[in-house]
Every structure is written in C-alpha cells, then in structure tokens.
Design a protein around this motif. Sequence first.
Motif, short mmCIF file in Angstrom:
data_model
loop_
_atom_site.label_atom_id
_atom_site.label_comp_id
_atom_site.label_asym_id
_atom_site.label_seq_id
_atom_site.Cartn_x
_atom_site.Cartn_y
_atom_site.Cartn_z
N UNK A 287 0.80 -1.27 0.06
CA UNK A 287 -0.08 0.10 -0.20
C UNK A 287 0.94 1.14 -0.10
N UNK A 288 1.74 1.34 0.82
CA UNK A 288 2.79 2.49 1.18
C UNK A 288 3.41 2.96 -0.31
N UNK A 289 3.83 1.92 -1.06
CA UNK A 289 4.54 2.01 -2.27
C UNK A 289 3.63 1.92 -3.71
N UNK A 290 2.32 1.99 -3.54
CA UNK A 290 1.48 1.57 -4.50
C UNK A 290 1.47 2.36 -5.64
N UNK A 291 1.68 3.74 -5.72
CA UNK A 291 2.04 4.54 -7.01
C UNK A 291 3.20 4.17 -7.49
N UNK A 292 4.30 4.06 -6.63
CA UNK A 292 5.48 3.49 -7.57
C UNK A 292 5.37 2.04 -8.18
N UNK A 293 4.73 1.17 -7.22
CA UNK A 293 4.58 -0.12 -7.90
C UNK A 293 4.01 -0.10 -9.19
N UNK A 294 2.91 0.47 -9.39
CA UNK A 294 1.95 0.52 -10.45
C UNK A 294 2.91 1.30 -11.60
N UNK A 295 3.53 2.45 -11.10
CA UNK A 295 4.38 2.99 -12.42
C UNK A 295 5.36 2.23 -13.01
N UNK A 296 6.17 1.49 -12.07
CA UNK A 296 7.29 0.70 -12.62
C UNK A 296 6.79 -0.48 -13.32
N UNK A 297 5.98 -1.09 -13.01
CA UNK A 297 5.26 -2.37 -13.60
C UNK A 297 4.75 -2.03 -14.93
N UNK A 298 4.10 -0.85 -14.94
CA UNK A 298 3.19 -0.32 -16.21
C UNK A 298 4.30 -0.07 -17.30
N UNK A 299 5.40 0.71 -16.79
CA UNK A 299 6.36 1.19 -17.82
C UNK A 299 7.16 0.14 -18.12
N UNK A 300 7.64 -1.04 -17.26
CA UNK A 300 8.29 -2.12 -17.41
C UNK A 300 7.69 -2.87 -18.71
N UNK A 301 6.26 -2.99 -18.25
CA UNK A 301 5.34 -3.91 -19.52
C UNK A 301 5.58 -3.40 -20.71
N UNK A 302 5.39 -1.92 -20.93
CA UNK A 302 5.39 -1.34 -22.15
C UNK A 302 6.70 -1.21 -22.55
N UNK A 303 7.75 -1.12 -21.78
CA UNK A 303 8.99 -1.35 -22.48
C UNK A 303 9.50 -2.61 -23.03
N UNK A 304 8.94 -3.56 -22.35
CA UNK A 304 9.41 -4.85 -22.69
C UNK A 304 8.58 -5.58 -23.90
N UNK A 305 7.29 -5.06 -24.01
CA UNK A 305 6.39 -5.48 -24.87
C UNK A 305 6.47 -4.33 -26.06
#
Length: 517
Positions: free
Chosen positions: A208-226
């Motif tokens: 919960x505390x790092x939720x904005x970060x977790x979503x940001x890095x997972x989303x950008x990582x998915x976009x970069x990888x795909x």
Amino acid sequence: MTDASTPSTPRQKKNWLSPEFVRAMLAGHSALGLAFAALIYIVCLSGTLAVFVLEFKRWEQPNVPLVFEEPTPEAIGNALNAAFIAAKEHSETPDLFVAWDGSRTPHFNVSFHDHESGMEREWLADAKGNIVEEVEAPWSEFLARLHINLHIPPTYGLFIVGLTGVALLSSLISGLLSHPRIFRDAFSFRIGGSRRLQDADLHNRLGVWGLPFHIAVSLTGALLGLSVLIIGVLALAAYEGDSGKAFGELIGPQAGEDVAPAPLPDLSAMIARIRADHADSIFSSAHVEHAGTVGQMTHLSMRSPGHLSSANPYYFDGTGELIGDGGLESGSIGQQILGALHPIHFGWFGGMTVKIVYGLLGLALTIVTHTGVTIWLHRRREKGRPTPFWERIWAALAWSQPFALAAAALVALTASPALILPSYLVCFGAALGIGYLSRDETACARILLLLSGLSLCAVAVVHIAMFWDRGIADPMGWIVDGLLIGGGFILMADVLILVGKRYMSGKTARGRARSTP
C-alpha cells in the motif's frame, strides 16, 4: 425514532465488494503471483540495483576523468572527431555516439558501432573531448542485461520481461481488490504472532505505501518490454503491416544510401541552432549514423528543464539542415509519454535523491514479492499441508541472488568478462542445491546469508586492493565499497548473533563446570 432508553446496535460498515468477488480475486492473485513469483522477484531485485547502474559503472572505473560541467561545443566536436578516427580503422560507415548527462553521471562517453560487423567500442573522454580510457564495466553491463532481458536473446527476453511486468501489474490490482480493508489497515502491524501474520502485514503495508511506485514501474516495464509487440500491432493497424515505417516514426529518420565521403557534421552549429529556440537547453547526446558520408543523419538530443523526458532528439540531415524533432518534450501526449517511459521506470529524472527513493521502493516491491510466496507456504503449513521442499527452494531462490550477483562481481574484477554469466548461473544452481539438501528453510537461509555477506565483503576488499596503488579518485568508488561491506554485515547479522549467543552460552556452561566442586 429510536427510544433513548433502548440501546442501539452500531451498523457494520458494509464492504463495497461482495465476499464472492473478493474470494475470486484472492484466488487469482495467489495463482498469478505463484506462477510468476521467481521471475518477478529476479526482475524486481535486478531492477532495484539497475537504478544505480551508472554509479556501479563509476565504481568499476574509479580513476577515470569526471566531467561535472557541460562540455563545450568544441569539446563535443573534438570527441566526435576522435571517435571517427578510431572507428575508421574498423568501419567504412560507422555510427558515432557522444553522450553526457550531468544529472545522471559525470562520465563523458564516446562510442562507435558498425552495422555490418556488429563491432562496437566505447571510451571515456575528459572535459576537452580527448579520449582517455576505454569503458570497462562488465558487471554493470551484466546487471543491466539481467534486468532488461534476463540474458535471453532480446527478441524473447524482452517479451518475457514485459510479460512479467504485466503479471506484476495484474497482481497489484488483484491484490487490492482481494483486500477491501487494505487502506483502512495501512498502519496496522501485528508483531509477535505467527510468521504468516507478520509476513502478511509486511506484504500488505509495503504494497500500500509504495502503490503509486509499484504501479508506475510495472506499467512502464510492461510497455518497454512489450514495445516490439506493440509496434507490430501499430504497424498492422496504421501502416499496413510496414513495421519499418512504424519504427521510423518512433526513432526518427535514418541515414541515406549515399556513402560518398563528406565532412563530419558541425555539432557546434547544430547546438547553436537549437539554442536559438531553446536558450536553456543542455546537451545530452549526439548520434551520427553513417558518419562521414553524404547520407549521414544526426540525432542531436538536448534536454530542457521542466520536462520529464531525458532529452528531446532533433534531426539534422547530411547538409546540417534541421528537418524535425522527436516531440518528446512538446509534441503530442503520446510522444511525451514515450519520452517519459525510461526516466519513470528507472528513476532517472531527479538526481540522486530520486534514485535513493526508487532504490528503497524497489526493495519494498522485492520484499512484497518474497513475502507473497512465504504467506502461501505458511498458510499451507498451518492447515496441516506443509510443503517443506518448496519452503527450502523458495528460501534458496530468494537468497541465491545476492550471493550469485556478488560472485559475478568478483569474477568481473578478477577474471574474463566471458565468465560473469557462467559464474552467476553456477552460484544460482549451487544455492538451489543447498536448498534441496538443507534441513529446513531457516538452515538454508542462514547458509546463503552467510555466503552472500562474505561474498559482498570480499568484493569490496578485492576492489580496494586492485585500485589501491592507482588510487580511487572517484568518491563513488569508496561509497559503493562501504555499502558493500555494510550490506554484507547486515546479511550476516542473524548468523553472527546466533554464533555469538552459542559462544556465550558455551562459555557460561564451561564457567559453571569449573566452579562446581
């Protein structure tokens, strides 16, 4: 109305999600997390370290010139000329690259690449643009490739890492939906109870505390990888299947076919041309494709304050005319999002402070991944269905990484770079073997924590010894060595405390035996 003498019963606050939906989300969250746990863990841990990959490069070469001030246009031109002279010994139509970004690293990099042979070399230059030393940072490069494509051929590796980012993002969303009280309990932490409850609280609180970060890095990582897959779909939808044209829209115009000799581009004039419209812009890099030919194309990247993108590329043809730009700073929303992907994913947009925050939040996400599996394993044990084999293997996988990465760093310092990946894989496999043979997960973890701590300390000692005579001029060398030793002792703390307690207990017992008549 309610009679004052009649006690009223407080209403239970109804959850906005039905119990059936929550159970379904929890089942999906567990299944998805378990299926991708190992990949997510390795990608998260390597990504946390990759935030500081430029600092690790400085650590690997701590006695090269540091360029803290923006190089002058003349120095940039000198560096380009020096790279061209070196490149012409190996290539008829080399691609040259000159880069400096003081907000990220004080290294002034110069390199060339040959399309035909695939040969490339990279050097470091001083503030005047003179080439000083070849770049030798094999462990940093190994770490970057581990995070980007897991050292699998890029076509497949990037896709797997991108898919891992999708799995992580899906796990985050399903985790939120499966815990309706997760925000209300954001500061609740149960200590002293069962291991599963403590891990669950740690898992949920860090999530919960790092939720904005977790979503940001997972989303950008998915976009970069795909990205390759996304561009392929874009080509089918908008360019009649022409992927080359789709790539061209993203990476800008390419060099022409005319390879007749021509003077190198005048970077000073090009920089002045950009600053006529953007007076506060700062040089970031210059990429000259098919340098020294009539068809050469220059991508000059300049960074303007106030933008999230690392820099905006401006395109100059072989005659030195400005023919367009990438729009990463002031183009369409899509172009600006494209420019922000890398800085947001790696935290390279706010100096060292942002990097440290990214490092701490990345470590939190790694812990969230680790505890997600331990919660499932301990829940099975509490229900009378333990899986001791998988408990040991998961402990081995988790603690194999600092051990294997440290061993790879030792090899990078003392042996051939070609042995870095094999050494990492051998130590990874050895850790799994320790997990297989260990008595339980605690014994496995302690063995690997001890090996990891000793290996980290050994890396620092070997590094200091190697550069002692030459001198460690870059303070980053001492900082990283200090962190390695500190991290090593933190990892070994549990084992050292246990050994200390046993020693003191034995000493007390021996003292009592001597005092007994």
